[in-house]
Design a protein around this motif. Structure first.
Motif, PDB file in Angstrom:
ATOM      1  N   PHE A  87       0.834  -1.203   0.000  1.00 39.56           N
ATOM      2  CA  PHE A  87       0.000   0.000   0.000  1.00 39.56           C
ATOM      3  C   PHE A  87       0.875   1.262   0.000  1.00 39.56           C
ATOM      4  CE2 PHE A  87      -3.812  -2.400   1.890  1.00 39.56           C
ATOM      5  CZ  PHE A  87      -4.413  -2.498   0.650  1.00 39.56           C
ATOM      6  N   LYS A 125      -6.665  14.682  -4.821  1.00 37.45           N
ATOM      7  CA  LYS A 125      -6.871  13.278  -5.177  1.00 37.45           C
ATOM      8  C   LYS A 125      -7.545  12.477  -4.066  1.00 37.45           C
ATOM      9  CE  LYS A 125      -4.181   9.411  -7.123  1.00 37.45           C
ATOM     10  NZ  LYS A 125      -4.647   9.274  -8.485  1.00 37.45           N
ATOM     11  N   PHE A 126      -7.209  12.798  -2.812  1.00 41.76           N
ATOM     12  CA  PHE A 126      -7.633  11.907  -1.731  1.00 41.76           C
ATOM     13  C   PHE A 126      -8.609  12.508  -0.708  1.00 41.76           C
ATOM     14  CE2 PHE A 126      -3.681   9.893  -3.125  1.00 41.76           C
ATOM     15  CZ  PHE A 126      -4.105   8.588  -3.268  1.00 41.76           C
ATOM     16  N   SER A 129     -11.939  11.055  -1.016  1.00 46.38           N
ATOM     17  CA  SER A 129     -11.781   9.660  -1.412  1.00 46.38           C
ATOM     18  C   SER A 129     -13.060   8.871  -1.167  1.00 46.38           C
ATOM     19  CB  SER A 129     -10.633   9.036  -0.621  1.00 46.38           C
ATOM     20  OG  SER A 129     -10.671   7.642  -0.758  1.00 46.38           O
ATOM     21  N   THR A 130     -13.352   7.986  -2.095  1.00 47.93           N
ATOM     22  CA  THR A 130     -14.534   7.134  -1.948  1.00 47.93           C
ATOM     23  C   THR A 130     -14.191   5.853  -1.196  1.00 47.93           C
ATOM     24  OG1 THR A 130     -14.027   6.180  -4.102  1.00 47.93           O
ATOM     25  CG2 THR A 130     -15.634   7.992  -4.061  1.00 47.93           C
ATOM     26  N   ALA A 131     -12.974   5.782  -0.663  1.00 49.52           N
ATOM     27  CA  ALA A 131     -12.570   4.561   0.043  1.00 49.52           C
ATOM     28  C   ALA A 131     -13.523   4.287   1.204  1.00 49.52           C
ATOM     29  CB  ALA A 131     -11.147   4.708   0.555  1.00 49.52           C
ATOM     30  N   LYS A 132     -14.042   3.064   1.235  1.00 49.04           N
ATOM     31  CA  LYS A 132     -14.989   2.726   2.301  1.00 49.04           C
ATOM     32  C   LYS A 132     -14.242   2.300   3.556  1.00 49.04           C
ATOM     33  CE  LYS A 132     -18.626   1.267  -0.918  1.00 49.04           C
ATOM     34  NZ  LYS A 132     -18.009   0.802  -2.170  1.00 49.04           N
ATOM     35  N   LYS A 133     -13.086   1.704   3.374  1.00 45.35           N
ATOM     36  CA  LYS A 133     -12.304   1.259   4.538  1.00 45.35           C
ATOM     37  C   LYS A 133     -10.850   1.626   4.262  1.00 45.35           C
ATOM     38  CE  LYS A 133     -13.924  -2.084   7.049  1.00 45.35           C
ATOM     39  NZ  LYS A 133     -13.957  -3.399   7.677  1.00 45.35           N
ATOM     40  N   SER A 134     -10.546   2.883   4.439  1.00 49.11           N
ATOM     41  CA  SER A 134      -9.223   3.340   4.024  1.00 49.11           C
ATOM     42  C   SER A 134      -8.108   2.631   4.801  1.00 49.11           C
ATOM     43  CB  SER A 134      -9.117   4.848   4.225  1.00 49.11           C
ATOM     44  OG  SER A 134      -7.869   5.269   3.746  1.00 49.11           O
ATOM     45  N   LEU A 135      -7.208   2.020   4.057  1.00 45.51           N
ATOM     46  CA  LEU A 135      -6.088   1.302   4.679  1.00 45.51           C
ATOM     47  C   LEU A 135      -4.774   1.997   4.375  1.00 45.51           C
ATOM     48  CD1 LEU A 135      -6.916  -2.448   3.977  1.00 45.51           C
ATOM     49  CD2 LEU A 135      -7.356  -1.123   6.038  1.00 45.51           C
ATOM     50  N   ILE A 136      -4.846   3.213   3.924  1.00 47.11           N
ATOM     51  CA  ILE A 136      -3.625   3.856   3.451  1.00 47.11           C
ATOM     52  C   ILE A 136      -3.508   5.253   4.056  1.00 47.11           C
ATOM     53  CG2 ILE A 136      -4.628   4.904   1.363  1.00 47.11           C
ATOM     54  CD1 ILE A 136      -2.182   3.823  -0.156  1.00 47.11           C
TER      55      ILE A 136
END
Lengths: 273, 155
Positions: A87, A125-126, A129-136
């Motif tokens: 990641f 960019k972030f 973010s549409t990340a549902k479970k952001s791991l980054i």
């Protein structure tokens, strides 16, 4: 593409017979990671007294660097993305693409301006973010120097990455601002420009490095390598050529780590101009 | 080939649990594990991107996680929020998932179960060699309509 000789061997933590039977296949992610980084040979064409030590904790990592040159100036950027592994490598790739865009395509060569441009681009960019479970983690420590070739003057701006300068065997730490790029989008980001006159400090040696260097665990009491030990090492090897310094640093860090598993990526760039 | 089938199957169960946990915990979407089958190595199919972890210590072997672009794209979107990952991102995702699955197994089996860092490749490289005397178990799974294989080979 980075030369294999400049890469320290990776740790495989004991995988043996099976691993060797398939090891003729190159790891695609490692190849991708190193292929993005400028080669140390290219850097040495412009800065003969320079070296790079890069050793990701796994096959790939979140540490990276960039190099650019135009008629007037040379620019070196070193960064350390949050986390490690695959990641972090994705984030490192994002940062390298941004550096390429901002420096190479837009021609922005001023360190503080590059930091701000990168921060803004990562935010764009972030931040939504549409990340549902952001791991980054999107943040990164950064150190950027610009060398004005004509007047032999260097500018440095840093985001949680200091510039180490050794002159006459004494270390001077040029402090970075304490806020990363690519994080804390609600806060103002400003980065101070430090000016170093290379004409007056011709024998100075400079170092930018990720915190994996000082955080390297090992030694007789299994402690961090630490800033004090790094200071002592850099001061002790000051008179030596950069090539010798690299050998000494690889050897010292390797002995310190011993058989301990690395806990972070390691990147250190040294140069004298 | 001397294989303790019972031990082998119990090891495979650990991999199945690890994969199931990965998807249910990390993505909030369960995967459907289909019936595992034994496979002749020479006829083994791999999907677009594969992450491989070597196993040594008490057990010798490897585990592959192999899936197509669409599965890795959706994982990247969930974890990072990137809609347009490139090939390098897809390969990193393959490495990451392989690493986590194998790492979970190590947590179950202890320090004598040693895993290598992931080796990721695209397609099926011509020089991919499988060790002889290896018992290969293919675990097909479906996650959000994407198919993948977990391939476990133990000597």
């Amino acid at each position: 593409m980075i030369n294999q000789a400049d890469i320290n061997s990776i740790k495989t933590y004991g995988a043996d017979v099976i691993q060797t039977k398939i090891s003729r296949i190159e790891d695609g992610t490692r190849k991708n990671y190193f292929s993005l980084l400028p080669s140390p040979e290219r850097i040495r064409e412009s800065i003969p007294n320079s070296f790079v030590i890069i050793n990701p904790m796994n096959t790939v990592g979140g540490d990276g660097y960039w190099f650019a040159e135009n008629d007037k100036a040379i620019l070196i950027a070193v960064f350390d993305c949050m986390g490690h592994g695959h990641f972090a490598s994705m984030m490192a790739r994002t940062y390298i693409k941004l550096l390429r865009q901002i420096i190479d395509e837009q021609g922005i060569f001023f360190p503080n301006q590059v930091l701000l441009e990168i921060h803004t681009a990562v935010q764009k960019k972030f931040s939504n973010s549409t990340a549902k479970k952001s791991l980054i983690g999107t943040g990164a420590d950064f150190g950027i120097v610009r060398i004005n070739k004509a007047i032999r003057e260097m500018e440095f701006s840093g985001a949680k990455m200091n510039l180490y300068q050794v002159s006459d065997g004494k270390l001077n730490v040029i402090k970075a601002d304490r806020i990363q790029v690519g994080e804390y989008f609600d806060h103002d980001h400003e980065y101070v420009t430090h000016i170093i006159d290379l004409k007056k400090q011709q024998d100075s040696k400079f170092y930018l490095f990720s915190d994996g260097v000082t955080d390297l665990m090992g030694g007789p009491e299994n402690k961090k390598f630490g800033s004090a030990r790094l200071k002592q090492l850099l001061e002790s090897i000051y008179p030596r050529t950069m090539e010798d310094q690299k050998k000494e640093m690889v050897s010292t860090l390797g002995k310190w780590q011993g058989s301990n598993m690395a806990l972070d990526d390691v990147l250190l760039m040294g140069f004298s101009y | 080939m001397e294989v303790n089938k019972e031990e082998f199957e119990s090891t495979c169960r650990l991999f199945i649990e690890s994969v199931s946990n990965y998807f249910s915990v990390m993505t909030d979407h369960d995967s459907e594990i289909n019936v595992p089958f034994l496979k002749d190595i020479t006829q083994l199919e791999l999907k677009q991107y594969t992450g491989m972890i070597g196993i040594s210590g008490n057990k010798q072997g490897y585990v592959y996680f192999s899936a197509n672009q669409d599965l890795f794209e959706e994982l990247i979107n969930i974890f990072i929020g990137i809609d347009d990952p490139d090939t390098d991102d897809l390969m990193d995702m393959a490495g990451e998932i392989s690493n986590v699955i194998a790492g979970n197994i190590r947590a179950s089996l202890g320090t004598n179960f040693i895993i290598s860092v992931p080796l990721v490749f695209e397609g099926r490289p011509a020089d991919l060699e499988f060790p002889e005397d290896t018992f290969v178990y293919v675990i097909p799974l479906t996650w959000r309509n994407h198919q993948a294989y977990v391939i476990v080979g133990l000597q």
